[in-house]
Design a protein around this motif. Structure first.
Motif, PDB file in Angstrom:
ATOM      1  N   MET A   1      -5.680  11.306   7.856  1.00  0.00           N
ATOM      2  CA  MET A   1      -5.660   9.882   8.134  1.00  0.00           C
ATOM      3  C   MET A   1      -4.305   9.310   7.732  1.00  0.00           C
ATOM      4  SD  MET A   1      -8.052   6.933   6.414  1.00  0.00           S
ATOM      5  CE  MET A   1      -9.524   7.853   6.796  1.00  0.00           C
ATOM      6  N   ILE A   2      -3.679   8.552   8.647  1.00  0.00           N
ATOM      7  CA  ILE A   2      -2.408   7.898   8.351  1.00  0.00           C
ATOM      8  C   ILE A   2      -2.680   6.438   8.061  1.00  0.00           C
ATOM      9  CG2 ILE A   2      -0.207   7.159   9.334  1.00  0.00           C
ATOM     10  CD1 ILE A   2      -0.036  10.016   8.879  1.00  0.00           C
ATOM     11  N   ARG A   3      -2.237   5.966   6.924  1.00  0.00           N
ATOM     12  CA  ARG A   3      -2.310   4.543   6.627  1.00  0.00           C
ATOM     13  C   ARG A   3      -0.899   3.991   6.598  1.00  0.00           C
ATOM     14  NH1 ARG A   3      -7.204   2.649   5.618  1.00  0.00           N
ATOM     15  NH2 ARG A   3      -8.802   4.033   4.814  1.00  0.00           N
ATOM     16  N   THR A   4      -0.725   2.811   7.164  1.00  0.00           N
ATOM     17  CA  THR A   4       0.594   2.209   7.234  1.00  0.00           C
ATOM     18  C   THR A   4       0.696   1.095   6.211  1.00  0.00           C
ATOM     19  OG1 THR A   4       0.784   2.712   9.569  1.00  0.00           O
ATOM     20  CG2 THR A   4       2.227   1.011   8.724  1.00  0.00           C
ATOM     21  N   THR A   5       1.662   1.179   5.332  1.00  0.00           N
ATOM     22  CA  THR A   5       1.913   0.133   4.365  1.00  0.00           C
ATOM     23  C   THR A   5       2.936  -0.834   4.930  1.00  0.00           C
ATOM     24  OG1 THR A   5       1.499   1.629   2.543  1.00  0.00           O
ATOM     25  CG2 THR A   5       2.710  -0.380   2.024  1.00  0.00           C
ATOM     26  N   VAL A   6       2.638  -2.116   4.877  1.00  0.00           N
ATOM     27  CA  VAL A   6       3.560  -3.114   5.397  1.00  0.00           C
ATOM     28  C   VAL A   6       4.804  -3.157   4.534  1.00  0.00           C
ATOM     29  CG1 VAL A   6       3.893  -5.552   5.903  1.00  0.00           C
ATOM     30  CG2 VAL A   6       1.678  -4.487   6.336  1.00  0.00           C
ATOM     31  N   ASP A   7       5.963  -2.969   5.156  1.00  0.00           N
ATOM     32  CA  ASP A   7       7.243  -3.017   4.460  1.00  0.00           C
ATOM     33  C   ASP A   7       8.069  -4.144   5.031  1.00  0.00           C
ATOM     34  OD1 ASP A   7       9.684  -2.670   3.290  1.00  0.00           O
ATOM     35  OD2 ASP A   7      10.143  -0.765   4.270  1.00  0.00           O
ATOM     36  N   ARG A   8       8.120  -5.268   4.327  1.00  0.00           N
ATOM     37  CA  ARG A   8       8.908  -6.401   4.785  1.00  0.00           C
ATOM     38  C   ARG A   8      10.276  -6.459   4.116  1.00  0.00           C
ATOM     39  NH1 ARG A   8       6.019  -8.380   9.222  1.00  0.00           N
ATOM     40  NH2 ARG A   8       3.841  -8.468   8.685  1.00  0.00           N
ATOM     41  N   SER A   9      10.627  -5.458   3.330  1.00  0.00           N
ATOM     42  CA  SER A   9      11.843  -5.530   2.528  1.00  0.00           C
ATOM     43  C   SER A   9      13.095  -5.598   3.383  1.00  0.00           C
ATOM     44  CB  SER A   9      11.932  -4.313   1.592  1.00  0.00           C
ATOM     45  OG  SER A   9      11.973  -3.109   2.335  1.00  0.00           O
ATOM     46  N   PRO A 153      -6.894  -4.000  10.776  1.00  0.00           N
ATOM     47  CA  PRO A 153      -7.791  -2.870  10.513  1.00  0.00           C
ATOM     48  C   PRO A 153      -8.329  -2.268  11.811  1.00  0.00           C
ATOM     49  CG  PRO A 153      -8.895  -4.948  10.030  1.00  0.00           C
ATOM     50  CD  PRO A 153      -7.470  -5.284  10.343  1.00  0.00           C
ATOM     51  N   MET A 154      -8.356  -0.941  11.858  1.00  0.00           N
ATOM     52  CA  MET A 154      -8.789  -0.208  13.044  1.00  0.00           C
ATOM     53  C   MET A 154      -9.824   0.829  12.633  1.00  0.00           C
ATOM     54  SD  MET A 154      -4.956   0.221  14.624  1.00  0.00           S
ATOM     55  CE  MET A 154      -4.191   0.116  13.001  1.00  0.00           C
ATOM     56  N   PHE A 155     -10.799   1.060  13.514  1.00  0.00           N
ATOM     57  CA  PHE A 155     -11.945   1.895  13.174  1.00  0.00           C
ATOM     58  C   PHE A 155     -12.282   2.853  14.318  1.00  0.00           C
ATOM     59  CE2 PHE A 155     -12.282  -2.186  11.110  1.00  0.00           C
ATOM     60  CZ  PHE A 155     -12.661  -1.895   9.807  1.00  0.00           C
ATOM     61  N   ARG A 156     -12.657   4.059  13.949  1.00  0.00           N
ATOM     62  CA  ARG A 156     -13.235   5.029  14.890  1.00  0.00           C
ATOM     63  C   ARG A 156     -14.692   4.645  15.107  1.00  0.00           C
ATOM     64  NH1 ARG A 156     -12.218   8.839  11.979  1.00  0.00           N
ATOM     65  NH2 ARG A 156     -10.372   9.800  12.915  1.00  0.00           N
ATOM     66  N   THR A 157     -15.141   4.596  16.366  1.00  0.00           N
ATOM     67  CA  THR A 157     -16.527   4.238  16.674  1.00  0.00           C
ATOM     68  C   THR A 157     -17.291   5.464  17.169  1.00  0.00           C
ATOM     69  OG1 THR A 157     -16.237   3.740  19.025  1.00  0.00           O
ATOM     70  CG2 THR A 157     -15.639   1.996  17.446  1.00  0.00           C
ATOM     71  N   ASP A 158     -18.577   5.268  17.464  1.00  0.00           N
ATOM     72  CA  ASP A 158     -19.362   6.342  18.072  1.00  0.00           C
ATOM     73  C   ASP A 158     -19.481   6.157  19.586  1.00  0.00           C
ATOM     74  OD1 ASP A 158     -21.168   4.252  18.271  1.00  0.00           O
ATOM     75  OD2 ASP A 158     -22.669   5.153  16.952  1.00  0.00           O
ATOM     76  N   GLY A 220      -4.757   1.081   9.209  1.00  0.00           N
ATOM     77  CA  GLY A 220      -4.458  -0.301   8.875  1.00  0.00           C
ATOM     78  C   GLY A 220      -4.985  -0.685   7.505  1.00  0.00           C
ATOM     79  N   ASP A 221      -5.117  -1.983   7.297  1.00  0.00           N
ATOM     80  CA  ASP A 221      -5.488  -2.530   5.991  1.00  0.00           C
ATOM     81  C   ASP A 221      -6.797  -3.300   6.077  1.00  0.00           C
ATOM     82  OD1 ASP A 221      -2.963  -1.748   4.743  1.00  0.00           O
ATOM     83  OD2 ASP A 221      -2.055  -3.329   5.951  1.00  0.00           O
ATOM     84  N   HIS A 255       3.774   5.757  18.907  1.00  0.00           N
ATOM     85  CA  HIS A 255       4.224   4.796  17.906  1.00  0.00           C
ATOM     86  C   HIS A 255       3.428   5.015  16.621  1.00  0.00           C
ATOM     87  CE1 HIS A 255       0.534   3.028  19.409  1.00  0.00           C
ATOM     88  NE2 HIS A 255       0.488   2.277  18.313  1.00  0.00           N
ATOM     89  N   ALA A 256       4.009   4.716  15.486  1.00  0.00           N
ATOM     90  CA  ALA A 256       3.242   4.685  14.240  1.00  0.00           C
ATOM     91  C   ALA A 256       2.353   3.446  14.266  1.00  0.00           C
ATOM     92  CB  ALA A 256       4.186   4.633  13.038  1.00  0.00           C
ATOM     93  N   PRO A 257       1.181   3.497  13.603  1.00  0.00           N
ATOM     94  CA  PRO A 257       0.254   2.363  13.664  1.00  0.00           C
ATOM     95  C   PRO A 257       0.945   1.037  13.328  1.00  0.00           C
ATOM     96  CG  PRO A 257      -0.817   4.202  12.615  1.00  0.00           C
ATOM     97  CD  PRO A 257       0.617   4.616  12.819  1.00  0.00           C
ATOM     98  N   GLY A 258       0.835   0.082  14.259  1.00  0.00           N
ATOM     99  CA  GLY A 258       1.399  -1.250  14.046  1.00  0.00           C
ATOM    100  C   GLY A 258       2.854  -1.394  14.416  1.00  0.00           C
TER     101      GLY A 258
END
Length: 286
Positions: A1-9, A153-158, A220-221, A255-258
Motif C-alpha cells: 500500500m502506498i500512502r502519500t504524505t502532503v508536502d507543501r514545503s 481518501p480512496m478505498f478499494r470496494t467489492d 490518501g488521508d 501518476h503517484a496518488p494525488g
C-alpha cells in the motif's frame, strides 16, 4: 500500500501559476506533492503509461468502465509528448511524482521518467475528480481534504469492473463528507462532468460497497465525517492502476496518488467537449 504524505514545503503558490508554469516547476523538481486545488480552471488527469501490446486492451477497459476510468486521451508517446493537452507538455517530466509498476506491485516512485522511457510506450489521460471538486467549492460546498491540506481518501470496494484482456479487478472510489442537505445539489453538479467521474456511485453506508472503515483509507488521508454529514463516494482513477497491477506488466507507470497531470484544457466542458475528447471517434491522434 502506498500512502502519500502532503508536502507543501516547496509549494510556492502553485495555485496561482498557469498550467504551463506549474508543469515547468514540476519538471525542475520544485514540487512533488498533490495537485488538488492548483491551477484554477485547468483540467487535471490521471496518467497511465503502458507498453504497446497492452495499449488496446487497456483502452477497451476504460471504455467499458467510464465511471472510474473516463478516458480523456490516448496517444502513442515515442518522444514522451502529449502536446495537444498542454503547450510544451512532456509526459516524462511534467507531473510532480510518478509510480513505477513492475508485475503486480508498485516498486518505487520517481520525480521523472527520463531514465525509464521506452519508444513503444503509450500514454493514457483519465479524468480526475479534482475537476468536479472546484465546481463544488464554487457552489459553496465544503471539501474537507482540501481545507485540511490532505490527499483525498480512496478505498478499494467489492464492486468488480468489466474485464478487458488482462485488465480487471475492483473499482476504487474516492470519498468526501457532504452535508445531507447538500447531497442532491452535489449530484446535480457532478452529473455535468462525465469526463471527471460524473455523479457519485454510492451515498451512505460504506459497508454496502465493501468498505469497513472510512477512517482507514487504502490510499490518501483519513477525513472525519461529522454530524449532519454523509460519506459520498465517486468512481476513482486509481481503479485504472489496480487494473494495471492485475495485468502484471513487465514495466508500466502512473501518476503517484494525488500528483496529477495538469492540462491546458478547461475543466468546465465547452459545448463541443465530448466530440473533442471522445476516444471512440479518434482515440489515438494527438
Amino acid at each position: 500500500m502506498i500512502r502519500t504524505t502532503v508536502d507543501r514545503s516547496k509549494d510556492v503558490q502553485i495555485n496561482s501559476l498557469s498550467p504551463e508554469a506549474a508543469r515547468l516547476k514540476f519538471r525542475t523538481q520544485g514540487y512533488t506533492g498533490p495537485t488538488s486545488g492548483y491551477c484554477d480552471g485547468a483540467l487535471q488527469c490521471n496518467l497511465i503509461v503502458l507498453p504497446e501490446p497492452l495499449a488496446q486492451p487497456f483502452e477497451r477497459y476504460c471504455l467499458s468502465n467510464p465511471l472510474p476510468c473516463p478516458l480523456v486521451a490516448h496517444a502513442p508517446s515515442a518522444h514522451g509528448g502529449f502536446e495537444a493537452l498542454g503547450k510544451g507538455l512532456d509526459i516524462r517530466t511534467d507531473l510532480p511524482l510518478y509510480n513505477i509498476i513492475n508485475g503486480d506491485s508498485v516498486v518505487g516512485q520517481v520525480p521523472d521518467l527520463l531514465s525509464h522511457w521506452q519508444a513503444d510506450l503509450h500514454a493514457f489521460a483519465i479524468g480526475c475528480s479534482f475537476t468536479f471538486e472546484r465546481a463544488l467549492i464554487n457552489a459553496g460546498i465544503t471539501i474537507r481534504h482540501i481545507e485540511e491540506q490532505k490527499t483525498v481518501p480512496m478505498f478499494r470496494t467489492d464492486i468488480e469492473t468489466t474485464r478487458s484482456g488482462p485488465f480487471g479487478g475492483p473499482m476504487v472510489v474516492s470519498m468526501r463528507p457532504i452535508q445531507v442537505s447538500d447531497v442532491n445539489r452535489v449530484k446535480e453538479i457532478c452529473q455535468a462532468f462525465p469526463h471527471a467521474h460524473g455523479a457519485p456511485i454510492h451515498i451512505g453506508d460504506p459497508g454496502e460497497i465493501g468498505i469497513s472503515d472510512v477512517m482507514h483509507p487504502d490510499w490518501g488521508d483519513p477525513v472525519e465525517v461529522k454530524a449532519g454529514e454523509v460519506p459520498v463516494f465517486w468512481g476513482c482513477g486509481v481503479t485504472s492502476q489496480m487494473a494495471v497491477l492485475q495485468a502484471k506488466p513487465e514495466i508500466a507507470f502512473s501518476h503517484a496518488p494525488g500528483a496529477m497531470l495538469i492540462t491546458d484544457w478547461p475543466e468546465t466542458p465547452p459545448s463541443d467537449y465530448a466530440s473533442t475528447f471522445s476516444p471512440t471517434t479518434n482515440p489515438t491522434q494527438f
